[in-house]
Design an enzyme around this catalytic site. Structure first.
Site, short mmCIF file in Angstrom:
data_model
loop_
_atom_site.label_atom_id
_atom_site.label_comp_id
_atom_site.label_asym_id
_atom_site.label_seq_id
_atom_site.Cartn_x
_atom_site.Cartn_y
_atom_site.Cartn_z
N HIS A 43 0.49 5.09 8.66
CA HIS A 43 1.34 3.92 8.94
C HIS A 43 2.73 4.10 8.33
O HIS A 43 3.73 3.66 8.94
CB HIS A 43 0.63 2.61 8.55
N SER B 106 0.83 -1.21 0.00
CA SER B 106 0.00 0.00 0.00
C SER B 106 0.86 1.25 0.00
O SER B 106 0.50 2.25 -0.64
CB SER B 106 -0.96 0.00 1.20
N GLU B 107 2.01 1.23 0.71
CA GLU B 107 2.95 2.35 0.66
C GLU B 107 4.39 1.87 0.78
O GLU B 107 4.67 0.86 1.44
CB GLU B 107 2.68 3.38 1.78
N THR B 108 5.27 2.64 0.15
CA THR B 108 6.72 2.49 0.27
C THR B 108 7.27 3.88 0.58
O THR B 108 6.83 4.87 -0.02
CB THR B 108 7.33 1.97 -1.04
#
Length: 281
Positions: free
Chosen positions: A78, A47-49
């Site tokens: 997060h 979902s995110e990096t």
């Protein structure tokens, strides 16, 4: 590109590996171009990096760039907790004792680490009531009739969230969104547990999103919980200290700890490193 950067994969909003929300973190990414960061984030398929860099603001301890598989975000929760965890674990020493200052797209975000890592909720970029036509579309997408929706509001602190409070945690867990109708929507749903809520958990939260290509559900979402708290604590409908559970419907068991100090809302959670290595691209 310069020296091979270190890499960590962090599980956020949990102290037990594989029960929270994973985050990929690339250290020492100052030489990475926007295109390289976007390509790597797309490849991780998380979902995110995030990409840690030297700050451009002298008040900050580090700068973070936050990418989804589809593009960059000015802020996300997060990734903030996970990036702060990774930065400290790699030897980062904050300029001020007990408080990390993160530079990101929305500006400077404070992260405390007294009890557990927690970020100060940034100001909402958009708040207020949701347009009736949009609310009807959300209800249709989630299978909710108006009598199930207790209230709704814009709670956008970067990702574009709309918040819904509905009638109970059981109803939150039973939601089965229509992915086609969810296209173009980012909606967080909160419902209260009764007295039998697990382990001191007061509310159940789910986060449904569309990134322009897919519609899905995020396991545990700091930005959404921050916006929910600013809205519902601000209106006196949630206490100044509470615990939210998120990810249950996905087989996760995330915990988001919210507290208010001196009028500021803090959103916290545990984090654990699952993978370490280096990036060879």
């Amino acid at each position: 590109m310069g020296p091979v950067p270190a890499f960590r994969q962090i599980d956020v909003f949990t102290a037990v590996p594989l029960r929270g929300n994973p985050l990929a973190v690339v250290h020492d990414a100052d030489d990475w171009s926007d295109e390289q960061m976007a390509q790597f984030a797309n490849w991780t398929n998380l979902s995110e990096t995030t990409f840690l860099q030297q700050p451009t603001d002298p008040r900050a301890d580090y700068r973070v760039r936050i990418f989804t598989i589809a593009g960059e975000l000015p802020f996300a929760g997060h990734p903030t907790i996970g990036s702060a965890h990774a930065w400290r674990e790699a030897g980062g020493i904050p300029k001020a004792e007990g408080r990390i200052v993160q530079e990101c797209g929305v500006g400077l975000v404070e992260v405390s680490y007294a009890e557990r890592l927690a970020f100060a909720a940034p100001p909402l970029l958009r708040s207020g009531p949701v347009e009736p036509e949009r609310l009807r579309s959300i209800g249709d997408a989630l299978g909710l009739t108006p009598d199930h929706i207790l209230d709704a509001a814009w709670i956008d602190n970067g990702p574009g969230w709309i918040g819904l409070e509905i009638d109970g945690a059981a109803h939150v867990l039973a939601l089965d969104p229509d992915p086609t109708r969810m296209r173009g929507l980012k909606v967080g749903v909160l419902g209260r547990h009764d007295d039998s809520g697990p382990d001191g958990v007061e509310v159940e939260v789910r986060a449904f999103y569309s990134d322009g290509r897919d519609a899905g559900e995020d396991p545990v979402t700091g930005s959404l919980n921050a916006g929910m708290a600013q809205w519902l604590v601000g209106e006196g409908r949630l206490p100044e200290r509470y615990v939210a559970r998120q990810g249950t419907a996905l087989g996760r068991d995330g915990r988001v700890h919210v507290h208010t100090t001196d009028g500021r809302i803090w959103v916290g959670g545990d984090a654990v490193t699952v993978l370490t290595g280096s990036v060879a691209v």
